[in-house]
Scaffold this motif. Structure first.
Motif, PDB file in Angstrom:
ATOM      1  N   LEU A 187     -11.393 -11.489 -10.223  1.00  0.00           N
ATOM      2  CA  LEU A 187     -10.392 -11.062 -11.204  1.00  0.00           C
ATOM      3  C   LEU A 187     -10.996  -9.980 -12.083  1.00  0.00           C
ATOM      4  O   LEU A 187     -12.073 -10.169 -12.668  1.00  0.00           O
ATOM      5  CB  LEU A 187      -9.948 -12.239 -12.067  1.00  0.00           C
ATOM      6  CG  LEU A 187      -8.999 -11.918 -13.235  1.00  0.00           C
ATOM      7  CD1 LEU A 187      -7.651 -11.434 -12.724  1.00  0.00           C
ATOM      8  CD2 LEU A 187      -8.831 -13.127 -14.158  1.00  0.00           C
ATOM      9  N   ILE A 188     -10.309  -8.843 -12.195  1.00  0.00           N
ATOM     10  CA  ILE A 188     -10.754  -7.726 -13.027  1.00  0.00           C
ATOM     11  C   ILE A 188      -9.689  -7.466 -14.087  1.00  0.00           C
ATOM     12  O   ILE A 188      -8.498  -7.336 -13.759  1.00  0.00           O
ATOM     13  CB  ILE A 188     -10.981  -6.453 -12.193  1.00  0.00           C
ATOM     14  CG1 ILE A 188     -12.012  -6.721 -11.088  1.00  0.00           C
ATOM     15  CG2 ILE A 188     -11.437  -5.297 -13.078  1.00  0.00           C
ATOM     16  CD1 ILE A 188     -12.139  -5.566 -10.094  1.00  0.00           C
ATOM     17  N   ILE A 189     -10.081  -7.431 -15.357  1.00  0.00           N
ATOM     18  CA  ILE A 189      -9.185  -7.106 -16.469  1.00  0.00           C
ATOM     19  C   ILE A 189      -9.527  -5.713 -16.961  1.00  0.00           C
ATOM     20  O   ILE A 189     -10.694  -5.412 -17.235  1.00  0.00           O
ATOM     21  CB  ILE A 189      -9.313  -8.111 -17.623  1.00  0.00           C
ATOM     22  CG1 ILE A 189      -9.115  -9.545 -17.125  1.00  0.00           C
ATOM     23  CG2 ILE A 189      -8.333  -7.786 -18.727  1.00  0.00           C
ATOM     24  CD1 ILE A 189      -7.724  -9.863 -16.649  1.00  0.00           C
ATOM     25  N   LEU A 190      -8.509  -4.855 -17.077  1.00  0.00           N
ATOM     26  CA  LEU A 190      -8.705  -3.490 -17.554  1.00  0.00           C
ATOM     27  C   LEU A 190      -7.817  -3.241 -18.762  1.00  0.00           C
ATOM     28  O   LEU A 190      -6.720  -3.803 -18.875  1.00  0.00           O
ATOM     29  CB  LEU A 190      -8.378  -2.463 -16.469  1.00  0.00           C
ATOM     30  CG  LEU A 190      -9.118  -2.556 -15.142  1.00  0.00           C
ATOM     31  CD1 LEU A 190      -8.279  -3.296 -14.121  1.00  0.00           C
ATOM     32  CD2 LEU A 190      -9.482  -1.175 -14.626  1.00  0.00           C
ATOM     33  N   GLU A 191      -8.282  -2.386 -19.649  1.00  0.00           N
ATOM     34  CA  GLU A 191      -7.434  -1.928 -20.741  1.00  0.00           C
ATOM     35  C   GLU A 191      -6.444  -0.922 -20.174  1.00  0.00           C
ATOM     36  O   GLU A 191      -6.804  -0.016 -19.430  1.00  0.00           O
ATOM     37  CB  GLU A 191      -8.287  -1.276 -21.834  1.00  0.00           C
ATOM     38  CG  GLU A 191      -7.499  -0.850 -23.054  1.00  0.00           C
ATOM     39  CD  GLU A 191      -8.393  -0.247 -24.121  1.00  0.00           C
ATOM     40  OE1 GLU A 191      -8.135   0.913 -24.503  1.00  0.00           O
ATOM     41  OE2 GLU A 191      -9.343  -0.923 -24.548  1.00  0.00           O
ATOM     42  N   TYR A 204      -4.390  -6.221 -14.748  1.00  0.00           N
ATOM     43  CA  TYR A 204      -5.316  -7.050 -13.993  1.00  0.00           C
ATOM     44  C   TYR A 204      -5.281  -6.649 -12.521  1.00  0.00           C
ATOM     45  O   TYR A 204      -4.268  -6.126 -12.020  1.00  0.00           O
ATOM     46  CB  TYR A 204      -4.986  -8.537 -14.143  1.00  0.00           C
ATOM     47  CG  TYR A 204      -3.818  -9.000 -13.289  1.00  0.00           C
ATOM     48  CD1 TYR A 204      -4.028  -9.570 -12.030  1.00  0.00           C
ATOM     49  CD2 TYR A 204      -2.505  -8.864 -13.735  1.00  0.00           C
ATOM     50  CE1 TYR A 204      -2.967  -9.983 -11.239  1.00  0.00           C
ATOM     51  CE2 TYR A 204      -1.442  -9.276 -12.959  1.00  0.00           C
ATOM     52  CZ  TYR A 204      -1.672  -9.833 -11.705  1.00  0.00           C
ATOM     53  OH  TYR A 204      -0.624 -10.225 -10.925  1.00  0.00           O
ATOM     54  N   ILE A 205      -6.381  -6.880 -11.845  1.00  0.00           N
ATOM     55  CA  ILE A 205      -6.480  -6.724 -10.402  1.00  0.00           C
ATOM     56  C   ILE A 205      -7.093  -8.013  -9.862  1.00  0.00           C
ATOM     57  O   ILE A 205      -8.154  -8.435 -10.328  1.00  0.00           O
ATOM     58  CB  ILE A 205      -7.352  -5.519 -10.001  1.00  0.00           C
ATOM     59  CG1 ILE A 205      -6.779  -4.217 -10.549  1.00  0.00           C
ATOM     60  CG2 ILE A 205      -7.507  -5.444  -8.484  1.00  0.00           C
ATOM     61  CD1 ILE A 205      -7.694  -3.011 -10.335  1.00  0.00           C
ATOM     62  N   LEU A 206      -6.423  -8.639  -8.924  1.00  0.00           N
ATOM     63  CA  LEU A 206      -6.951  -9.823  -8.255  1.00  0.00           C
ATOM     64  C   LEU A 206      -7.204  -9.449  -6.795  1.00  0.00           C
ATOM     65  O   LEU A 206      -6.286  -9.030  -6.087  1.00  0.00           O
ATOM     66  CB  LEU A 206      -5.967 -10.988  -8.352  1.00  0.00           C
ATOM     67  CG  LEU A 206      -6.442 -12.322  -7.758  1.00  0.00           C
ATOM     68  CD1 LEU A 206      -7.642 -12.853  -8.531  1.00  0.00           C
ATOM     69  CD2 LEU A 206      -5.307 -13.348  -7.761  1.00  0.00           C
ATOM     70  N   THR A 217      -9.442  -6.969   0.302  1.00  0.00           N
ATOM     71  CA  THR A 217      -8.018  -7.284   0.193  1.00  0.00           C
ATOM     72  C   THR A 217      -7.588  -7.380  -1.264  1.00  0.00           C
ATOM     73  O   THR A 217      -8.227  -8.074  -2.059  1.00  0.00           O
ATOM     74  CB  THR A 217      -7.699  -8.621   0.898  1.00  0.00           C
ATOM     75  OG1 THR A 217      -8.168  -8.569   2.241  1.00  0.00           O
ATOM     76  CG2 THR A 217      -6.199  -8.884   0.895  1.00  0.00           C
ATOM     77  N   ARG A 218      -6.506  -6.688  -1.618  1.00  0.00           N
ATOM     78  CA  ARG A 218      -5.885  -6.830  -2.929  1.00  0.00           C
ATOM     79  C   ARG A 218      -4.846  -7.944  -2.849  1.00  0.00           C
ATOM     80  O   ARG A 218      -3.917  -7.877  -2.044  1.00  0.00           O
ATOM     81  CB  ARG A 218      -5.204  -5.528  -3.362  1.00  0.00           C
ATOM     82  CG  ARG A 218      -6.154  -4.350  -3.607  1.00  0.00           C
ATOM     83  CD  ARG A 218      -6.902  -4.533  -4.902  1.00  0.00           C
ATOM     84  NE  ARG A 218      -7.823  -3.434  -5.148  1.00  0.00           N
ATOM     85  CZ  ARG A 218      -7.600  -2.435  -5.994  1.00  0.00           C
ATOM     86  NH1 ARG A 218      -6.467  -2.395  -6.655  1.00  0.00           N
ATOM     87  NH2 ARG A 218      -8.486  -1.484  -6.171  1.00  0.00           N
ATOM     88  N   LEU A 219      -4.992  -8.948  -3.690  1.00  0.00           N
ATOM     89  CA  LEU A 219      -4.076 -10.080  -3.677  1.00  0.00           C
ATOM     90  C   LEU A 219      -2.900  -9.870  -4.629  1.00  0.00           C
ATOM     91  O   LEU A 219      -1.768 -10.238  -4.313  1.00  0.00           O
ATOM     92  CB  LEU A 219      -4.827 -11.362  -4.051  1.00  0.00           C
ATOM     93  CG  LEU A 219      -6.022 -11.717  -3.153  1.00  0.00           C
ATOM     94  CD1 LEU A 219      -6.744 -12.942  -3.702  1.00  0.00           C
ATOM     95  CD2 LEU A 219      -5.561 -11.959  -1.727  1.00  0.00           C
ATOM     96  N   ALA A 220      -3.165  -9.322  -5.801  1.00  0.00           N
ATOM     97  CA  ALA A 220      -2.111  -9.087  -6.787  1.00  0.00           C
ATOM     98  C   ALA A 220      -2.639  -8.109  -7.828  1.00  0.00           C
ATOM     99  O   ALA A 220      -3.856  -7.944  -7.998  1.00  0.00           O
ATOM    100  CB  ALA A 220      -1.666 -10.389  -7.447  1.00  0.00           C
ATOM    101  N   ALA A 221      -1.734  -7.475  -8.533  1.00  0.00           N
ATOM    102  CA  ALA A 221      -2.105  -6.551  -9.608  1.00  0.00           C
ATOM    103  C   ALA A 221      -0.889  -6.325 -10.489  1.00  0.00           C
ATOM    104  O   ALA A 221       0.255  -6.484 -10.039  1.00  0.00           O
ATOM    105  CB  ALA A 221      -2.613  -5.230  -9.045  1.00  0.00           C
ATOM    106  N   GLY A 222      -1.121  -5.966 -11.746  1.00  0.00           N
ATOM    107  CA  GLY A 222      -0.010  -5.701 -12.642  1.00  0.00           C
ATOM    108  C   GLY A 222      -0.408  -5.834 -14.089  1.00  0.00           C
ATOM    109  O   GLY A 222      -1.599  -5.833 -14.433  1.00  0.00           O
ATOM    110  N   ALA A 223       0.585  -5.975 -14.965  1.00  0.00           N
ATOM    111  CA  ALA A 223       0.333  -6.094 -16.400  1.00  0.00           C
ATOM    112  C   ALA A 223      -0.249  -7.464 -16.716  1.00  0.00           C
ATOM    113  O   ALA A 223       0.120  -8.466 -16.115  1.00  0.00           O
ATOM    114  CB  ALA A 223       1.620  -5.879 -17.179  1.00  0.00           C
ATOM    115  N   CYS A 224      -1.162  -7.486 -17.671  1.00  0.00           N
ATOM    116  CA  CYS A 224      -1.789  -8.732 -18.119  1.00  0.00           C
ATOM    117  C   CYS A 224      -1.401  -8.929 -19.587  1.00  0.00           C
ATOM    118  O   CYS A 224      -1.942  -8.251 -20.466  1.00  0.00           O
ATOM    119  CB  CYS A 224      -3.301  -8.657 -17.959  1.00  0.00           C
ATOM    120  SG  CYS A 224      -4.165 -10.193 -18.316  1.00  0.00           S
ATOM    121  N   PRO A 225      -0.462  -9.807 -19.883  1.00  0.00           N
ATOM    122  CA  PRO A 225       0.090  -9.909 -21.246  1.00  0.00           C
ATOM    123  C   PRO A 225      -0.917 -10.448 -22.253  1.00  0.00           C
ATOM    124  O   PRO A 225      -1.854 -11.172 -21.912  1.00  0.00           O
ATOM    125  CB  PRO A 225       1.275 -10.869 -21.080  1.00  0.00           C
ATOM    126  CG  PRO A 225       0.926 -11.681 -19.883  1.00  0.00           C
ATOM    127  CD  PRO A 225       0.163 -10.778 -18.962  1.00  0.00           C
TER     128      PRO A 225
END
Length: 722
Positions: A570-574, A592-594, A601-609
């Protein structure tokens, strides 16, 4: 006349208090843990008058700054308020606006001599300079490696001194583009972030030539401006750490208080033994019971001691000459001298001329000097302040993203945690300039025994998993270690990754990887399937447990943190959309990038509230494998249906602040791990927000949950089984 101390006036409820005299000595201003700011009349004949009470804060008041026409107060919620002062009889204090709102506690404030800027020390490594004209953020001074606890403008505002809770002192030249001109990493005490009682404050003398700093031998060091050399040490009376200082109006004396419960007055030229009245022979101080005292006739003038408030004409070399074997006064780089050197009238005239010139420039440019200073509105529904006028939003383009390691703490008394999770803890213990000691402690003693080793690399981060531990160090750590430069084969600064496996029967499982020149780790992660590092060059590097680099890719240079569990990373980005108002208020947005830890393989990505005005402070995986985050407002979220990129959604599962309030407790929860029905934390009694390394052990981990959390946990358990 004999010294006397007034009976206590119980100004605040029990807890941390702060105190400051008004600019002319007409009043004493106090702030306390009851969220009040109170104004007391200082002259002897007026002390029985009722105090003025300002009930505009909603949390503990931690800092005060007073100038000729303003009072600024900062609280634990990060709200800084401004009040206008009218010294005419009767004394009048009126609210004039909010200066700054942030998620970080305001530990110290310092107003510039022109009353146009304020320096703010909060619970991070950045010193913020905020305009008092339009409330915009002017500068973010970065360089401290631990939260800043003290800020102090020199009387001419040319220099700004700041102290960090890691014991470091920095001095900044504030002309044009601010730059750090002096660093001393070991001058003062190391204290626990968030513990206001033990934090030290550095203060400039009224003439701006000396900086008084509490030092780590229970004394005070006087540092000369420009040369930054120690001219004298005031020691031998306090038996514990000095926390607060105040100079007399003419710089002849320094008052100090310490954790030994002593208030000491020092003759700078000799020695005698908290805040000074600028025009009188009195001292004000508060204690942690909430009481305020005034100490009259502190200096025995009738016994031949110099008055602490007279404008004494002296030769410019008299003070410094008595502190040095040979008088060596450097030429001042500004026009400011104090009455200690007999030229106060000229100083006042120069300051007035400079302010008139600056006012003229502002009027020529058409600026409204009253902008944002008339919007102070008290919210009477108990929810806090009404929002100020809507501010234009601007993209954060001038501030580098702050990265962190989940489970890591700053240095506290020569110790810090590098990692802390449900496997165990990794602690670094400072030994000397050549090495540290790394201590690994495991919670399940039946599986592994605790061990320690000497760390010549001086690792600055770690990621702990069931199979082993990944360590990393940065160039700032290596720069002072010549043996590591030799290891790198040159004088270039080189960062390293080092993996240590726990299985004693394995062979060739310990490995070391040297990163390319000028590439340094920002965060690292480890699991039973591999390890990863994200670097200052925006590189994601994925390794097998045996040390083979199997994937590398470029990421935006906005990484906040990363964490791994089994085959997931799991990667959290600003987010590039993080913005702020002109008042300096942040609105943080994250992505976030999972992905799989092999990078394939990219499993999911999007906004991290994140909660409004909050920041992500912890990331991890639940025991059932769900990605999880916790923000600075105490809200915990899990990523539901992470295996389906189109349906993945962050679900709130727990509000820890509401839980603490419901239980009637004033405590903070430092995240460790999360499972289906429990949020594992270390409980930190306020004002602490992180665990003390000398106290925390596995038995101190708490289990906090609520009925709502149980419902979400049941859902998490069911969704995991799908």
């Amino acid at each position: 006349m004999l010294p006397s101390i007034t009976p206590p006036r119980f100004a605040h409820s029990e807890g941390y208090t702060t105190v400051a005299f008004g600019h002319t000595g007409q009043f004493v201003c106090t702030g306390g843990s009851d969220s009040l700011v109170r104004i007391f009349h200082a002259p002897k004949g007026e002390r029985d008058q009722e105090a003025i009470t300002l009930e505009h804060h909603t949390d503990n008041v931690l800092s005060l700054a007073v100038s000729k026409n303003k009072i600024l107060s900062g609280d634990e919620e990060g709200v800084i308020l401004s009040f206008d002062v009218s010294s005419r009889d009767p004394l009048s204090i009126e609210p004039s606006g909010s200066v700054l709102r942030s998620a970080l506690s305001a530990r110290d404030l310092s107003i510039s001599s022109s009353e146009r800027q304020v320096a703010v020390a909060a619970d991070d490594e950045v010193v913020r300079i905020v305009s008092l004209l339009d409330m915009s953020l002017l500068h973010s001074l970065q360089g401290h490696r631990a939260p800043v606890t003290s800020v102090s403008f020199s009387p001419d505002s040319v220099f700004l001194a700041s102290v960090g809770c890691d014991g470091s002192l920095r001095v900044w030249d504030m002309r044009d583009d601010p730059a750090c001109v002096h660093i001393d990493n070991k001058i003062t005490y190391v204290c626990e972030p968030g513990n206001s009682m033990a934090q030290t404050k550095a203060r400039w003398s009224p003439d701006g030539r000396l900086l008084a700093v509490p030092c780590n031998d229970n004394g005070i060091r006087l540092i000369e401006r420009n040369t930054w050399e120690v001219l004298a040490s005031l020691a031998g009376v306090h038996t514990k750490q000095v926390t607060c200082l105040a100079w007399s109006g003419n710089g002849r004396y320094v008052a100090s208080v310490a954790l030994d419960n002593k208030a000491v007055v020092w003759d700078v030229q000799a020695r005698k033994a908290i805040d000074w009245n600028p025009t009188g022979n009195m001292l004000a101080f508060t204690d942690n019971t909430g009481a305020m005292y005034i100490w009259d006739d502190v200096v025995a003038i009738d016994q031949g001691h110099a008055a602490p408030y007279n404008k004494i004409a002296m030769e410019s070399s008299s003070l410094a000459g008595s502190l040095k074997t040979q008088a060596r006064i450097s030429e001042p780089d500004s026009k400011l001298m104090s009455d200690l050197f007999g030229d106060a009238a000229a100083v006042d005239e120069m300051i007035e001329e400079a302010e008139m010139e600056e006012d003229a420039e502002i009027l020529e440019q058409g600026e409204d000097t009253n902008d944002m200073l008339d919007d102070f509105v008290v919210d009477d529904d108990g929810a806090g302040y009404a929002e100020p006028k809507a501010q234009p939003w601007a993209v954060l383009a001038d501030q580098q993203t702050r990265s962190f390691q989940p489970g890591a703490t700053p240095w506290i008394n020569s110790r810090r945690y590098l990692a802390f999770n449900m496997v165990g803890s990794v602690a670094a213990v400072a030994q000397d300039s050549s090495y540290n000691t790394i201590e690994l402690e495991f919670y399940d003693k039946s599986l592994r025994r605790d061990f320690h080793f000497s760390d010549t690399y001086k690792f600055s981060m770690a990621a702990l998993s069931e199979n082993g531990c990944l360590f990393a160090t940065t160039s700032r750590e290596l720069a002072n270690d010549q043996s590591l430069r030799e290891l790198a084969g040159s004088d270039d600064e080189v960062s390293v990754l080092s993996y240590r496996a726990f299985a004693s029967w394995s062979t060739n499982t310990d490995w070391l990887f040297k990163l390319p020149e000028n590439e340094h780790p920002r965060c690292i992660a480890a699991s039973s399937h591999g390890v990863a590092a994200i670097t200052s060059q925006g590189m994601l590097r994925c390794f097998t447990l045996g040390g083979a680099q199997r994937h590398i890719e470029s990421l935006p240079d906005r990484t906040v943190t990363c964490v791994a569990n089994k085959d997931m990373l799991l990667i959290i980005l600003e987010s590039a959309g993080s913005i702020r108002t002109a008042s300096g208020e942040k609105r943080m947005e994250y992505e976030y990038i999972l992905m799989t830890i092999d990078g394939q393989t990219r499993l999911a990505a999007g906004a991290c509230p994140v909660t409004p005005r909050g920041e992500i402070v912890w990331a991890g995986f639940s025991e059932e494998g769900h990605p999880a985050t916790c923000d600075s407002k105490g809200n915990v979220r899990l990523l539901h249906k992470y295996w389906d990129a189109s349906d993945a959604a962050w679900v709130p599962v727990l509000d820890t602040r509401a839980l603490a309030a419901a239980n009637g407790k004033k405590e903070a929860y430092w995240p460790v791990a999360i499972s289906a029905k429990q949020f594992m934390v270390v409980t930190c009694p306020q004002p602490r927000k992180i665990p003390a390394t000398s106290e925390t052990h596995p038995g101190r981990i708490g289990h906090q949950h609520s009925a709502a959390a149980d419902r979400h946990a049941d859902w998490a358990a069911r969704s995991t089984a799908v």
